[in-house]
Design an enzyme around this catalytic site. Sequence first.
Site, mmCIF file in Angstrom:
data_model
loop_
_atom_site.group_PDB
_atom_site.id
_atom_site.type_symbol
_atom_site.label_atom_id
_atom_site.label_comp_id
_atom_site.label_asym_id
_atom_site.label_seq_id
_atom_site.Cartn_x
_atom_site.Cartn_y
_atom_site.Cartn_z
ATOM 1 N N ASP A 68 58.570 24.211 3.981
ATOM 2 C CA ASP A 68 58.697 25.379 3.116
ATOM 3 C C ASP A 68 58.719 26.647 3.964
ATOM 4 O OD1 ASP A 68 57.998 25.825 -0.183
ATOM 5 O OD2 ASP A 68 57.859 27.574 1.140
ATOM 6 N N ILE A 69 59.588 27.579 3.582
ATOM 7 C CA ILE A 69 59.751 28.819 4.351
ATOM 8 C C ILE A 69 58.527 29.732 4.200
ATOM 9 C CG2 ILE A 69 60.855 30.258 2.584
ATOM 10 C CD1 ILE A 69 63.006 30.948 4.706
ATOM 11 N N ASN B 77 57.161 21.724 -9.829
ATOM 12 C CA ASN B 77 57.117 22.759 -10.857
ATOM 13 C C ASN B 77 58.382 22.660 -11.714
ATOM 14 O OD1 ASN B 77 54.686 23.791 -9.782
ATOM 15 N ND2 ASN B 77 55.829 24.991 -8.269
ATOM 16 N N HIS C 108 62.500 19.570 -6.526
ATOM 17 C CA HIS C 108 61.819 19.430 -5.240
ATOM 18 C C HIS C 108 60.367 19.055 -5.471
ATOM 19 C CE1 HIS C 108 61.850 23.666 -6.500
ATOM 20 N NE2 HIS C 108 60.637 23.770 -5.987
ATOM 21 N N LEU C 109 59.883 18.150 -4.651
ATOM 22 C CA LEU C 109 58.455 17.857 -4.589
ATOM 23 C C LEU C 109 57.850 18.729 -3.501
ATOM 24 C CD1 LEU C 109 58.179 13.948 -4.684
ATOM 25 C CD2 LEU C 109 58.231 15.554 -6.592
ATOM 26 N N HIS C 110 56.733 19.369 -3.829
ATOM 27 C CA HIS C 110 55.943 20.045 -2.805
ATOM 28 C C HIS C 110 54.928 19.035 -2.279
ATOM 29 C CE1 HIS C 110 56.912 24.351 -3.918
ATOM 30 N NE2 HIS C 110 57.183 23.784 -5.075
ATOM 31 N N GLY D 296 56.334 27.535 -13.114
ATOM 32 C CA GLY D 296 56.368 28.259 -11.844
ATOM 33 C C GLY D 296 57.533 27.888 -10.949
ATOM 34 N N GLN D 297 58.582 27.284 -11.529
ATOM 35 C CA GLN D 297 59.740 26.896 -10.716
ATOM 36 C C GLN D 297 60.595 28.121 -10.409
ATOM 37 O OE1 GLN D 297 62.306 23.966 -12.545
ATOM 38 N NE2 GLN D 297 63.471 23.628 -10.666
HETATM 39 P P1 AMP Z 1 59.195 26.446 -6.692
HETATM 40 O O1 AMP Z 1 58.566 27.785 -6.913
HETATM 41 O O2 AMP Z 1 58.351 25.287 -7.133
HETATM 42 O O3 AMP Z 1 60.593 26.392 -7.279
HETATM 43 O O4 AMP Z 1 59.301 26.262 -5.131
HETATM 44 C C1 AMP Z 1 60.326 26.804 -4.366
HETATM 45 C C2 AMP Z 1 59.861 26.797 -2.949
HETATM 46 O O5 AMP Z 1 60.987 26.956 -2.104
HETATM 47 C C3 AMP Z 1 58.897 27.934 -2.604
HETATM 48 O O6 AMP Z 1 57.675 27.369 -2.111
HETATM 49 C C4 AMP Z 1 59.636 28.716 -1.520
HETATM 50 O O7 AMP Z 1 58.786 29.213 -0.522
HETATM 51 C C5 AMP Z 1 60.606 27.687 -0.980
HETATM 52 N N1 AMP Z 1 61.834 28.187 -0.373
HETATM 53 C C6 AMP Z 1 62.662 29.128 -0.864
HETATM 54 N N2 AMP Z 1 63.724 29.285 -0.052
HETATM 55 C C7 AMP Z 1 63.551 28.434 0.985
HETATM 56 C C8 AMP Z 1 64.300 28.115 2.151
HETATM 57 N N3 AMP Z 1 65.467 28.741 2.445
HETATM 58 N N4 AMP Z 1 63.811 27.185 3.000
HETATM 59 C C9 AMP Z 1 62.639 26.565 2.738
HETATM 60 N N5 AMP Z 1 61.900 26.798 1.643
HETATM 61 C C10 AMP Z 1 62.337 27.724 0.779
#
Ligand code: AMP
Length: 114
Positions: free
Chosen positions: A30-31, A87, A100-102, A93-94
């Site tokens: 994650d960024i 999410n 995507h799985l965190h 909170g998406q």
């Molecule tokens: P969500 O809020 O569950 O949709 O999670 C989206 C996640 O994507 C967040 O934790 C962001 O930090 C992450 N994210 C957004 N853009 C990027 C990217 N370019 N590379 C890696 N992670 C990202």
Amino acid sequence: MTDCLFCGVAARDVPADVVFEDDLVLAFRDINPQAPTHILVIPRRHVGSAAELTPADDPLWARLLHVAQQLAIADGVAADGYRVVTNIGRDGGQTVGHLHLHLLGGRHMTWPPG
Ligand code: AMP
Ligand code: ZN
């Protein structure tokens, strides 16, 4: 080209710290990490969220979960425990509309989540 950010990552058009990939899934860091280990596991194919999965996607869902499990081991957080969360939608909170799985680990998680 695609206007979906994570389809862009899957196509390798968008740079990412990729830690695993196979024919079905891709995993990258994650960024904006919320824990020492914060990895996103996504399907290569566009799926908007877990709410869009159908019974035909059962093998894909299982694969996502299994990859998260294996990456928890590989990142050294499995022994102490970790969290896998997805999410869904606005109240969930998406923020990125590609399933995507965190995988979160390396620190103690609290409950309930915010
Ligand atoms: P969500 O809020 O569950 O949709 O999670 C989206 C996640 O994507 C967040 O934790 C962001 O930090 C992450 N994210 C957004 N853009 C990027 C990217 N370019 N590379 C890696 N992670 C990202
Ligand atoms: Zn997508």
